[in-house]
Scaffold this motif. Structure first.
Motif, PDB file in Angstrom:
ATOM      1  N   UNK A   1       0.844  -1.202   0.000  1.00 46.90           N
ATOM      2  CA  UNK A   1       0.000   0.000   0.000  1.00 46.90           C
ATOM      3  C   UNK A   1       0.882   1.256   0.000  1.00 46.90           C
ATOM      4  N   UNK A   2       1.935   1.232   0.823  1.00 47.91           N
ATOM      5  CA  UNK A   2       2.835   2.379   0.901  1.00 47.91           C
ATOM      6  C   UNK A   2       3.540   2.614  -0.437  1.00 47.91           C
ATOM      7  N   UNK A   3       3.927   1.534  -1.103  1.00 45.59           N
ATOM      8  CA  UNK A   3       4.574   1.657  -2.419  1.00 45.59           C
ATOM      9  C   UNK A   3       3.616   2.296  -3.418  1.00 45.59           C
ATOM     10  N   UNK A   4       2.378   1.857  -3.392  1.00 44.87           N
ATOM     11  CA  UNK A   4       1.362   2.408  -4.308  1.00 44.87           C
ATOM     12  C   UNK A   4       1.129   3.884  -4.019  1.00 44.87           C
ATOM     13  N   UNK A   5       1.052   4.228  -2.741  1.00 50.17           N
ATOM     14  CA  UNK A   5       0.859   5.638  -2.372  1.00 50.17           C
ATOM     15  C   UNK A   5       2.003   6.506  -2.885  1.00 50.17           C
ATOM     16  N   UNK A   6       3.227   5.997  -2.801  1.00 48.52           N
ATOM     17  CA  UNK A   6       4.381   6.758  -3.276  1.00 48.52           C
ATOM     18  C   UNK A   6       4.362   6.888  -4.798  1.00 48.52           C
ATOM     19  N   UNK A   7       3.977   5.817  -5.481  1.00 48.88           N
ATOM     20  CA  UNK A   7       3.889   5.874  -6.940  1.00 48.88           C
ATOM     21  C   UNK A   7       2.822   6.877  -7.373  1.00 48.88           C
TER      22      UNK A   7
ATOM     23  N   UNK B   1       3.040  -1.846 -13.486  1.00 46.39           N
ATOM     24  CA  UNK B   1       1.712  -1.532 -14.028  1.00 46.39           C
ATOM     25  C   UNK B   1       1.552  -0.038 -14.295  1.00 46.39           C
ATOM     26  N   UNK B   2       2.533   0.754 -13.856  1.00 45.32           N
ATOM     27  CA  UNK B   2       2.526   2.198 -14.118  1.00 45.32           C
ATOM     28  C   UNK B   2       3.354   2.466 -15.380  1.00 45.32           C
TER      29      UNK B   2
END
Length: 261
Positions: free
Chosen positions: A20-26, A55-56
């Motif tokens: 979740x933290x990785x996604x928030x940073x991305x 996926x980005x």
């Protein structure tokens, strides 16, 4: 992107929260066109994070642990038009020296002294141990704090100063070769043989979520272990399974392993 959609396949709550933290940073990088970085992650966490970041389409990322053989690394996330070389102050490097002539200082001693300063494990990368000193890769924002406040490791007084990436010296792990036999290559049997404990005791470690295979938390005692697996049991240590397969006359399976000491 949606957190739940990207992490739907992850069952481990602790790992899911880290992703979740990785996604928030991305997402923040996409929104603000700036550089974000994760905490230090182990290889299994990095593998999961990379699968998400791939996926980005409009950002880049680089994995950096500070040296060639790094176990723990950060992922730096940045806009597609940047290069990693454009990012300043990626990591910091510290050397800790002391008179360790009369007492062997372990990884656990160094880590314990750092965490005793109130530093979270996720802020610390690899701790590379040598005979009379160690080198530590850390987050930029805690480097000066460690230099000013780390005065002892175990009972030994130490001096601490910053070094450069080029000063890092690789260190090979020390192993103790062992061999044993098991009735099955299941995880509970392997742990029992590795640490000379009963299967019931090995089950307690597994059920307490203290067992990792190749850095992945495993809660199933029936998981089959393969050659070259890295097994970590919190409170007992780590080992590499060198070979599983030869059968004794009594029908038991021979296991050769290396305990990391």
């Amino acid at each position: 992107m949606e957190r739940l959609k990207l992490t739907n396949h992850i069952k481990d709550i602790e790992l899911k929260n880290k992703m979740f933290k990785v996604i928030d940073k991305a997402n923040a990088t996409m929104k603000n066109y700036d550089v974000r970085q994760t905490e230090f992650l182990n290889p299994y966490e990095i593998k999961n994070a990379i699968a998400i970041l791939n996926s980005y389409s409009d950002l880049k990322y680089s994995v950096d642990g500070g040296h060639k053989e790094a176990e723990r690394s950060k992922i730096f996330i940045y806009p597609f038009y940047m290069e990693y070389e454009d990012i300043d102050d990626n990591l910091k490097f510290i050397q800790v020296e002391g008179n360790f002539k009369f007492k062997s200082i372990s990884h656990k001693d160094y880590l314990g002294s750092l965490m005793g300063l109130g530093i979270k494990r996720e802020m610390i990368g690899d701790i590379i141990i040598h005979d009379s000193f160690c080198q530590i890769i850390v987050s930029c924002d805690i480097c000066d704090f460690i230099i000013m406040n780390l005065q002892k490791v175990s009972t030994n007084s130490v001096s601490v100063y910053e070094i450069s990436r080029e000063d890092i010296i690789e260190s090979s792990l020390n192993y103790k070769d062992i061999s044993f036999t098991v009735s099955s290559s299941r995880l509970d049997c392997i742990i029992s043989g590795l640490y000379n404990i009963s299967r019931q005791e090995s089950l307690k470690y597994i059920n307490a979520e203290r067992v990792f295979v190749n850095y992945e938390k495993i809660t199933s005692a029936s998981k089959e272990i393969e050659n070259n697996s890295l097994i970590s049991v919190r409170g007992k240590g780590r080992a590499v399974i060198s070979k599983i397969g030869d059968i004794t006359k009594k029908g038991r399976i021979k296991v050769c392993a290396k305990l990391i000491i």
